[in-house]
Design an enzyme around this catalytic site. Structure first.
Site, PDB file in Angstrom:
ATOM      1  N   LYS A  75       0.817  -1.215   0.000  1.00 54.36           N
ATOM      2  CA  LYS A  75       0.000   0.000   0.000  1.00 54.36           C
ATOM      3  C   LYS A  75       0.851   1.266   0.000  1.00 54.36           C
ATOM      4  CE  LYS A  75      -0.746   0.212   5.042  1.00 54.36           C
ATOM      5  NZ  LYS A  75      -0.059   1.500   5.268  1.00 54.36           N
ATOM      6  N   ASP A  76       2.142   1.159   0.359  1.00 52.99           N
ATOM      7  CA  ASP A  76       3.024   2.328   0.359  1.00 52.99           C
ATOM      8  C   ASP A  76       3.625   2.615  -1.006  1.00 52.99           C
ATOM      9  OD1 ASP A  76       2.624   2.705   3.080  1.00 52.99           O
ATOM     10  OD2 ASP A  76       4.407   1.564   3.663  1.00 52.99           O
ATOM     11  N   ARG A 123      -8.462   8.430   4.863  1.00 53.83           N
ATOM     12  CA  ARG A 123      -9.425   7.363   4.552  1.00 53.83           C
ATOM     13  C   ARG A 123     -10.137   6.894   5.810  1.00 53.83           C
ATOM     14  NH1 ARG A 123      -8.993   2.180   5.640  1.00 53.83           N
ATOM     15  NH2 ARG A 123      -6.783   2.396   6.139  1.00 53.83           N
ATOM     16  N   ARG A 124      -9.382   6.618   6.866  1.00 57.96           N
ATOM     17  CA  ARG A 124      -9.996   6.170   8.116  1.00 57.96           C
ATOM     18  C   ARG A 124     -10.819   7.288   8.743  1.00 57.96           C
ATOM     19  NH1 ARG A 124      -4.324   3.422   9.519  1.00 57.96           N
ATOM     20  NH2 ARG A 124      -4.738   1.288   8.800  1.00 57.96           N
ATOM     21  N   ARG A 141       0.889  10.522  14.167  1.00 57.03           N
ATOM     22  CA  ARG A 141       1.899   9.856  13.360  1.00 57.03           C
ATOM     23  C   ARG A 141       2.675   8.905  14.261  1.00 57.03           C
ATOM     24  NH1 ARG A 141       5.705  13.008   9.920  1.00 57.03           N
ATOM     25  NH2 ARG A 141       5.593  11.089   8.696  1.00 57.03           N
ATOM     26  N   ARG A 147       1.799   4.507  18.329  1.00 60.19           N
ATOM     27  CA  ARG A 147       0.361   4.823  18.276  1.00 60.19           C
ATOM     28  C   ARG A 147      -0.405   4.110  19.393  1.00 60.19           C
ATOM     29  NH1 ARG A 147      -1.182   6.077  12.029  1.00 60.19           N
ATOM     30  NH2 ARG A 147       0.871   6.770  11.379  1.00 60.19           N
ATOM     31  N   CYS A 235      -1.996  11.724  -2.621  1.00 63.18           N
ATOM     32  CA  CYS A 235      -1.538  11.109  -1.371  1.00 63.18           C
ATOM     33  C   CYS A 235      -2.481  11.365  -0.205  1.00 63.18           C
ATOM     34  CB  CYS A 235      -0.138  11.607  -1.029  1.00 63.18           C
ATOM     35  SG  CYS A 235      -0.031  13.388  -0.723  1.00 63.18           S
TER      36      CYS A 235
END
Length: 306
Positions: A75-76, A123-124, A141, A147, A235
């Protein structure tokens, strides 16, 4: 074999290395520091976050012959390829869903209105807002451990992370809820890895593909990333996609593989636009691109951030 220096990246790379070692290949793992890692460590923003900041340094190391194989979180990877580098294999995908890590082992529906949820993903954030639970979403971040620590330290009430990442570093038990894709569609190619080598290394490419590649995973992520291509893949966009490869029966009663794809994007006003499609796995890219066009026709704005 090159990898980012984070615990998650090293763990992912080790699984790939183990598969090659099992085939009798000697593997040396080389840690490469990326722009994204440096920015996260310093807790400083960078303008191009999400566009190759976690992958470009690995690709440079490949082209400079400092490594022979690069392992990425798929996904990156930017949707555009790099001359001289080939995607050699897409291993079998881990669970693509998102997971919640919340205080007091609560699930989303138990968190009181006003609870603070941390995520660095538009997105989240867009999908959390769309649930209408009155949650306060804040940007954070850092790596997976950082996190989670924000929850245990009381800085936020919960964070949303990729379940695959939690599982790969042995922290799947920290998840208080695995989120249904009906609530939270994952990022395109979430949970999948991409293994790259140099175009000139044809024997290595063949070996990596025969050892690691999973066709069903490859078809699914090809469809998902094709949605990004036609939406322009900015992005900061709030875009989610998930494809499943399932067995179906053709008109003659023969078992065939079919691909089912769901995706969402946001309008300029922040509303969610959803669409779905099905088709044959061989048409994965066309299915994804057609679905993106449907989203655009329904008002999706590729520049919307959710």
């Amino acid at each position: 074999m090159g990898t980012r220096a984070s615990l998650l990246a090293k763990t992912q790379t080790q699984t790939v290395a183990d598969a090659l070692i099992a085939r009798g290949v000697a593997v040396e793992i080389v840690e490469i520091s990326t722009l994204g890692d440096q920015s996260q460590a310093a807790n400083t923003p960078i303008a191009q976050t999400g566009v190759g900041v976690f992958t470009s340094a690995l690709r440079e190391a490949l082209l400079e012959d400092r490594i022979d194989v690069a392992v990425h979180s798929y996904k990156d990877l930017p949707t555009a390829g790099v001359p001289g580098i080939v995607l050699a294999a897409v291993p079998q995908r881990a669970d693509p869903r998102d997971a919640l890590v919340a205080r007091d082992r609560m699930v989303l529906g138990e968190l009181p209105p006003g609870s603070v949820i941390g995520t660095g993903s538009p997105r989240r954030a867009a999908q959390l807002h769309a649930l209408g639970l009155g949650l306060q979403v804040v940007g954070i971040r850092g790596n997976v451990e950082t996190r989670i620590r924000k929850v245990t330290d009381g800085e936020v009430d919960g964070v949303v992370l990729a379940r695959a990442g939690l599982a790969r570093i042995g922290r799947a038990g920290d998840a208080t809820e695995v989120l249904d894709p009906l609530q939270m569609l994952p990022a395109p190619a979430q949970g999948a890895l991409a293994v790259e080598c140099r175009v000139a290394d044809t024997e290595l490419e063949t070996f990596l593909r025969s050892t690691l590649h999973d066709e069903s995973t490859s078809a699914a992520v090809t469809a998902e990333r094709a949605v990004l291509v036609d939406l322009g893949s900015p992005c900061a966009a709030a875009i989610g996609a998930l494809a499943d490869v399932v067995e179906d029966l053709d008109d003659d009663g023969h078992v065939v593989e079919a691909l089912s794809l769901r995706a969402f994007a946001t309008t300029a006003e922040g509303a969610l636009v959803r669409a779905s499609a099905t088709g044959e796995t061989k048409d994965a890219e066309q299915i994804g691109r057609a679905l993106a066009q449907e989203l655009l026709a329904d008002g999706a704005d590729p520049n919307a951030t959710g």
